[in-house]
Design a protein around this motif. Sequence first.
Motif, PDB file in Angstrom:
ATOM      1  N   GLY A  64      -9.480   5.779  -4.468  1.00 29.62           N
ATOM      2  CA  GLY A  64      -9.259   7.113  -3.926  1.00 29.62           C
ATOM      3  C   GLY A  64      -9.030   7.171  -2.426  1.00 29.62           C
ATOM      4  N   TYR A  65      -9.875   6.506  -1.673  1.00 33.56           N
ATOM      5  CA  TYR A  65      -9.781   6.535  -0.218  1.00 33.56           C
ATOM      6  C   TYR A  65      -8.526   5.814   0.274  1.00 33.56           C
ATOM      7  N   SER A  66      -8.262   4.622  -0.263  1.00 27.03           N
ATOM      8  CA  SER A  66      -7.093   3.853   0.163  1.00 27.03           C
ATOM      9  C   SER A  66      -5.797   4.564  -0.193  1.00 27.03           C
ATOM     10  N   VAL A  67      -5.741   5.104  -1.407  1.00 29.33           N
ATOM     11  CA  VAL A  67      -4.558   5.866  -1.815  1.00 29.33           C
ATOM     12  C   VAL A  67      -4.338   7.040  -0.861  1.00 29.33           C
ATOM     13  N   ALA A  68      -5.429   7.706  -0.495  1.00 32.64           N
ATOM     14  CA  ALA A  68      -5.313   8.897   0.357  1.00 32.64           C
ATOM     15  C   ALA A  68      -4.751   8.559   1.741  1.00 32.64           C
ATOM     16  N   TRP A  69      -5.279   7.519   2.405  1.00 30.47           N
ATOM     17  CA  TRP A  69      -4.803   7.256   3.766  1.00 30.47           C
ATOM     18  C   TRP A  69      -3.433   6.583   3.780  1.00 30.47           C
ATOM     19  N   MET A  70      -3.150   5.747   2.775  1.00 25.28           N
ATOM     20  CA  MET A  70      -1.840   5.095   2.755  1.00 25.28           C
ATOM     21  C   MET A  70      -0.726   6.066   2.384  1.00 25.28           C
ATOM     22  N   GLU A  71      -0.986   6.953   1.422  1.00 30.93           N
ATOM     23  CA  GLU A  71       0.032   7.946   1.078  1.00 30.93           C
ATOM     24  C   GLU A  71       0.247   8.920   2.223  1.00 30.93           C
ATOM     25  N   ASP A  72      -0.825   9.248   2.938  1.00 30.53           N
ATOM     26  CA  ASP A  72      -0.684  10.123   4.097  1.00 30.53           C
ATOM     27  C   ASP A  72       0.192   9.459   5.163  1.00 30.53           C
ATOM     28  N   SER A  73      -0.032   8.171   5.404  1.00 26.32           N
ATOM     29  CA  SER A  73       0.766   7.453   6.398  1.00 26.32           C
ATOM     30  C   SER A  73       2.218   7.328   5.964  1.00 26.32           C
ATOM     31  N   ASP A  74       2.448   7.220   4.652  1.00 35.64           N
ATOM     32  CA  ASP A  74       3.810   7.073   4.136  1.00 35.64           C
ATOM     33  C   ASP A  74       4.649   8.335   4.324  1.00 35.64           C
ATOM     34  N   VAL A  75       4.034   9.493   4.114  1.00 35.45           N
ATOM     35  CA  VAL A  75       4.835  10.721   4.040  1.00 35.45           C
ATOM     36  C   VAL A  75       4.843  11.527   5.328  1.00 35.45           C
ATOM     37  N   ASP A  76       3.994  11.190   6.277  1.00 34.90           N
ATOM     38  CA  ASP A  76       3.959  11.934   7.533  1.00 34.90           C
ATOM     39  C   ASP A  76       4.503  11.081   8.679  1.00 34.90           C
ATOM     40  N   GLY A 113      -7.860  10.479  19.173  1.00 32.25           N
ATOM     41  CA  GLY A 113      -6.764  11.234  19.776  1.00 32.25           C
ATOM     42  C   GLY A 113      -5.460  10.473  19.833  1.00 32.25           C
ATOM     43  N   SER A 114      -5.486   9.180  19.520  1.00 31.25           N
ATOM     44  CA  SER A 114      -4.269   8.366  19.544  1.00 31.25           C
ATOM     45  C   SER A 114      -3.407   8.641  18.315  1.00 31.25           C
ATOM     46  N   MET A 115      -2.094   8.459  18.478  1.00 31.28           N
ATOM     47  CA  MET A 115      -1.185   8.599  17.347  1.00 31.28           C
ATOM     48  C   MET A 115      -1.325   7.395  16.421  1.00 31.28           C
ATOM     49  N   LEU A 116      -1.133   7.616  15.134  1.00 31.11           N
ATOM     50  CA  LEU A 116      -1.231   6.533  14.158  1.00 31.11           C
ATOM     51  C   LEU A 116      -0.262   5.399  14.465  1.00 31.11           C
ATOM     52  N   SER A 117       0.883   5.727  15.025  1.00 30.62           N
ATOM     53  CA  SER A 117       1.904   4.722  15.306  1.00 30.62           C
ATOM     54  C   SER A 117       1.426   3.657  16.289  1.00 30.62           C
ATOM     55  N   VAL A 118       0.433   3.986  17.118  1.00 34.53           N
ATOM     56  CA  VAL A 118      -0.102   3.006  18.060  1.00 34.53           C
ATOM     57  C   VAL A 118      -0.677   1.807  17.310  1.00 34.53           C
ATOM     58  N   PHE A 119      -1.245   2.053  16.120  1.00 38.86           N
ATOM     59  CA  PHE A 119      -1.901   1.001  15.347  1.00 38.86           C
ATOM     60  C   PHE A 119      -1.100   0.566  14.118  1.00 38.86           C
ATOM     61  N   GLY A 121       2.331   1.021  13.762  1.00 39.04           N
ATOM     62  CA  GLY A 121       3.732   0.782  14.043  1.00 39.04           C
ATOM     63  C   GLY A 121       4.525   2.070  13.937  1.00 39.04           C
ATOM     64  N   PRO A 122       5.742   2.082  14.472  1.00 42.47           N
ATOM     65  CA  PRO A 122       6.552   3.306  14.477  1.00 42.47           C
ATOM     66  C   PRO A 122       7.003   3.712  13.091  1.00 42.47           C
ATOM     67  N   GLU A 123       7.349   4.986  12.958  1.00 37.61           N
ATOM     68  CA  GLU A 123       7.856   5.508  11.692  1.00 37.61           C
ATOM     69  C   GLU A 123       9.130   4.769  11.311  1.00 37.61           C
ATOM     70  N   GLY A 124       9.291   4.536  10.025  1.00 40.88           N
ATOM     71  CA  GLY A 124      10.479   3.859   9.552  1.00 40.88           C
ATOM     72  C   GLY A 124      10.201   2.450   9.057  1.00 40.88           C
ATOM     73  N   LYS A 125       9.005   1.941   9.332  1.00 37.10           N
ATOM     74  CA  LYS A 125       8.643   0.607   8.867  1.00 37.10           C
ATOM     75  C   LYS A 125       8.369   0.603   7.362  1.00 37.10           C
ATOM     76  N   SER A 126       7.906   1.741   6.837  1.00 33.45           N
ATOM     77  CA  SER A 126       7.584   1.831   5.416  1.00 33.45           C
ATOM     78  C   SER A 126       8.765   2.396   4.641  1.00 33.45           C
ATOM     79  N   LEU A 127       8.757   2.184   3.343  1.00 36.04           N
ATOM     80  CA  LEU A 127       9.790   2.767   2.491  1.00 36.04           C
ATOM     81  C   LEU A 127       9.626   4.274   2.462  1.00 36.04           C
TER      82      LEU A 127
END
Length: 296
Positions: A64-76, A113-119, A121-127
């Motif tokens: 549940g937790y892993s699905v939640a954060w990975m799907e969030d990172s994928d679509v946002d 307060g940091s953007m997720l991309s700092v850790f 990577g930039p958007e576009g790396k994932s499918l």
Amino acid sequence: MLQEKQKEGFNQMLVYIEACHSGSMIDFLDNTWRIYATAAANSKENSYAVYCLLEVYHTCLGDGYSVAWMEDSDVDDVTLETIGTQFDRVKARVLTQKTISHVVEYGLMDIKGSMLSVFQGPEGKSLPRKKETSARATTEYETMSQDEVEVWYLKGMVRRAKLGSVEREEAQKQLDDVIAHRKHVDQSVVAIVRAIVDGQSNDTNATTCSQVLKGNTKAYTWDWKCFKGMIASYQAQCGTLRLYGKKYNQVFAKLCDIGISPKQLGVAARQICLPHLVNPQWMAEDKAGFYENPYV
């Protein structure tokens, strides 16, 4: 490990941990660390499996937790979403999955307060994924505690096998063994702790059996030699803990912290796990993934 890595000079670290009782791995972190960590559950809870469709997949497809954060990172857009925003979203989503686990956070809160991309990577790396994938509630599927998945899977094997077949008989034997082993581990650990702790002294300040078992003392130890010895001593007398028994790691750690030695645990275990009460298979099983006794 984290102490050594921080000395080596990393700037900041973002950590996600998916495991039962995973909060116990990071609850020592505070603002003096350059680490921000989140985990699927607090130190007393199991984490939960999701996307469980017995008749279709015969297994659970995610946590549940892993699905939640990975799907969030994928679509946002990770260049626009902060770590803190994602934590709030993931925590809320996990709590809607018919679970009783609570996502936790520890460490340097300034990192939120940091953007997720700092850790990540930039958007576009994932499918690319459709926006509605994340919005689709995982409650459309069965959700269950990680502890329940193995039993649930074996019950499904029994149910799907033909009545009277060798396959059904073998599946039932596996199920019976798992249930019996879990009962043995639960009962033996409780009995050992009671024998050790209740027999310590009449000191009113002594830690009680209930405190050790229910998590009313800290859940970790820095005495790794003692901790490894505790597990090895238990398994030498009572058989392998298997994956299910790892939930008692906190109990072994707490025994170390209140001054109990692996030798004391071994003596109590020898009296409780009598040979005729322990399945020989559990004694003979490969204990890979567990610890050898450093005291032998």
